[in-house]
Each structure stands twice: as C-alpha cells, then as structure tokens.
Write an enzyme that holds these catalytic residues in place. Sequence first.
Site, mmCIF file in Angstrom:
data_model
loop_
_atom_site.group_PDB
_atom_site.id
_atom_site.type_symbol
_atom_site.label_atom_id
_atom_site.label_comp_id
_atom_site.label_asym_id
_atom_site.label_seq_id
_atom_site.Cartn_x
_atom_site.Cartn_y
_atom_site.Cartn_z
ATOM 1 N N CYS A 288 0.477 -1.278 0.228
ATOM 2 C CA CYS A 288 -0.263 -0.049 0.391
ATOM 3 C C CYS A 288 0.783 1.131 0.319
ATOM 4 O O CYS A 288 1.067 1.481 -1.268
ATOM 5 C CB CYS A 288 -0.874 -0.162 1.058
ATOM 6 S SG CYS A 288 -2.111 1.166 1.270
ATOM 7 N N ASP A 383 -9.314 -6.255 -4.104
ATOM 8 C CA ASP A 383 -8.570 -5.363 -3.365
ATOM 9 C C ASP A 383 -10.407 -4.450 -3.514
ATOM 10 O O ASP A 383 -10.586 -3.609 -4.735
ATOM 11 C CB ASP A 383 -7.334 -4.575 -4.293
ATOM 12 C CG ASP A 383 -6.756 -3.925 -2.890
ATOM 13 O OD1 ASP A 383 -7.324 -3.062 -2.188
ATOM 14 O OD2 ASP A 383 -5.758 -3.680 -4.417
ATOM 15 N N HIS A 417 -7.446 -6.978 0.247
ATOM 16 C CA HIS A 417 -6.057 -5.727 -0.031
ATOM 17 C C HIS A 417 -4.844 -6.369 1.149
ATOM 18 O O HIS A 417 -3.612 -6.077 0.951
ATOM 19 C CB HIS A 417 -6.015 -4.593 0.497
ATOM 20 C CG HIS A 417 -5.739 -3.339 0.247
ATOM 21 N ND1 HIS A 417 -4.545 -2.795 -0.774
ATOM 22 C CD2 HIS A 417 -4.754 -2.993 0.849
ATOM 23 C CE1 HIS A 417 -4.040 -1.794 -0.363
ATOM 24 N NE2 HIS A 417 -3.669 -1.939 0.506
#
Length: 478
Positions: A288, A383, A417
């Site tokens: 991320c 995601d 995610h």
Amino acid sequence: MHSGILKAKSKQVVTRSKKIFAYFERVLNLKHIWAVTQVCHKSARSRVLRETKLTTRLILFEKMSSQVRLKLLPSIKCMFDEPIQVKVAGLRPRQVVSMRAKLTDDKGVVFSSSATYRANGNGEVDLKRDPSLGGSYVGVEPMGLLCSMRPLTMHKIYLKTNAINPQVVKFSVHEEEGRLLAEMTNERLLMRDGVTRVPVNEGNICGVLFTPPGKGPFPAVLDLPTSVSEARPSLLANKGFVVLSMAVYNKKGENSTETHLDHFEEAMNFLKQQPKVGSKGVGIMSRCKGANIGLSLAAFVPGVEAIVCINACNANVVTPLYYKKRQILSSLLYDESKFITTESGAVIVKDALEDPLAEKNKGSLIPIERAKTHFLFAAVEDDLSWDSKAYMDEMVVRLKHHGKENFETVFYPGAGHMLEPPYAPHCPSSFHAGVGKPVLWGGELKAHIAAEIHLWKKIQDFFKTHLSCDATQTKAKL
C-alpha cells in the site's frame, strides 16, 4: 389394586433403567451411576422418579464432559505463521458442537470466531477433515477459526505491536446450547529463541530492529508497514534476515502531510551498518502506502537489491514526496464524491483514486525503470482500496517498455488488500489514515487465507534468491 399397578409400573421403570445404564456402563464406564437409581426400589412415586432421572442426567453430562478432549497438534505452542491441527474426541456419535476461538491483541481489541461441526461416528471432529456447517465460515478450513476471527468493535485491524509476547488464543468446544465441554490455550510465538528485538529511535529513525541468532552474515530487509506492527518483521527475522521495521505513519505523527524519502534512506544506511548484515544492499518489504516509499527508494536511492510490493499503486498517493529538501513526486488524490458509504459506516474507495496516467497526474508516477533492483509484484482481485491488479499491469508495461526484465508477478483471485503473514485474523475493514475514515479492504476468506500462505513462502524464496550475502563485509564491520 391401585398400589399393585403402581408397583408393576415401578418395576418396569427400574428394569428399563437397568438396561439404559448397563449400556452407558459399557460405553462410558459409568459404574457409579446405577447407585442413584436404587432409590426407585424404595418408592415408585413420580416425584422420586423425576428426581432420579434429573440426578442421573446431571451425572451423565458431567461424565461425558470430562471425556471430551480438545487437541492442538503438534503442540499447544507454535510459531505464529505455522498451522496447527485442531481435533476433538470423546463426543457422542454425530453430536453437533460449536467450536470457538478468542484472542485479545496488543491494543486490547478482542477478536472471536465460531463454527458449527458435527462429530463423526466415533465422536470425533477434525478441522483438517471436517467441514464447518455454519458460523464464521463454511466448509473445510483447517485454520478457519483463527483467520475468520472478527473484532468485537467494528473496523478494527489486528495489531501485534510487541513481538516479544506470544499471541494467546483460547480454543473451546461447546454444546449447541452453549455449555462448555472442553477448552485449551494456544501460544503462537512471533520470535524464535535467540532472535533479538531492539527499539531504534535515533535521528529520523523510529522503528524496531530484529536480528536472528548466530554470527551471520545475514541479508538485510527494511520493512515498511503503514502503521506500527511487528508481526511481519519478527517472523521474517526468524527465517534468517536482519529486519528493521519502520512504519510510514509512526508514533510521532510524521508523514501525515508530506513524506520525506531521506528518513527512509537513513534507515537503510543504519540497517547496512549492523554488524551481522552481510548483504551489500537491502531488501524492502512493503504494501500500500509503504510500497510508494519502497518503489521510490528503489528509483532514487542506490542500494536496494530486491523489493516486494504488495497491492502497490504505480503512483505516489495522498502526500507529496520530498528528497533532499525538494519535492520529487506530487500526490495522487482521492475524489471523495466517489466514496461509497456502506451500512457499516465504512466506505469503498476503489474507484475514487484519480487516474495516475492522466496528464495532470503524471508527476506522481514513480519512475521505477530507474531502479537497479529485482521486483516482486503481488496483486489481488478483490482489492476494494484500489485496483492493484491494474496498477501492477501498468508497472510491468512500464518496465518492459524500458527493456527491463527484472520483475516477477503473482496474482491472487478472490483475495483482498490486507495480505499479511498467514494465520492472523483477516481484516475486512479498518481505519484508513489517508482517507480519514474506515474503509473496506475486500477479500473472500478461503481465497485470502490461501493467498497469504502462498505469498509468505514466495517472499522468503524471493529474498533468499536476490539478496546476496558477503561474509567479508561482516568481518569488516566487526
């Protein structure tokens, strides 16, 4: 006459009771139960019979409960990223029970799960073999009780902020009505014997250093979690890496409005100077926003040998990036009008991030083609933070366009995610520092568990392949 009928019925009850208890004596070794029914010989009154049946039932339940055995194999103690086999024995044939798990993380958040199982003909349940019939998950999932745990407070992520203490999980077995039959505690260790944990707070570095036992030399890895979490770096140190974990958003509240790459370069240099480190460069572990920093270090700072990018964006997001007192990348922003608010209060932001390939946003694109490193890109299908698969594909196109072949990719259908080392509670939603609200992260449980197991092994193999170690460098430091 009435008395004679009552005595006859009493004899029938006693005879029937003898047959029942003879069966339990053979099956459950309940030799002491029959003594309770002797009161039937003294009186055939219905009140006495009811009391006898009630007493017998209580004794029977107590004996059966004492025979129920919960097993955690191969041991009640294990490493956090290792699976265990959960088994139950001593149940009635085909008995339906509730299996439960519960833990409290380092922030005091309680997580729990439950699943319904039916014992086989031998009165046994094996989570490795038997399907859950309902509850937190359905189907055969050996580690489902751990991975399906949810916080009692909504939108909380599981956090291990101190790896010294093991994660304690309480497993239990209950009757359908909720009565406890058996329980056992599982200690899940994050640090093997000999691994050291040293907090680092000097200069611009705020993190924790994990070092394996032995003389080394060991390869070095800089771990870049979004917020403070010690599970990943400590577990990686168990595998023979010196790991410095430095969160993007640390306790000092830095990087909330702008990010300085110099701070992380300082961390790289600190890591390379550790006496047991033998690699000429470092590896980077990121996901991320941490991947923004990792990719930028690879592009702008020499010495990154290998980088793992999990669900990364190909552009710098949320905060502008500075290096040597000048801005090197602008920030890609979210369009809040495209946030989708769910009934839980969390938002879906997947389609709200601006297009990084738009002309106005090209200043945010990370020039990864400049990097002299090996890339491992991992992306998922479900995601809900952003389209990590599309961003991964764009980075591959960019590298190929510049004649680069220094990358590997892996894609996980159905996963979400928040990919972490395996067997932690899966996080479907939590607070997003860049958005300022709880967001949904996505991920179907079974697919997500499988992805974490596969990726964790893939990461270790990748670093072992691409992080070189030189014993002469270690000797020079000593």
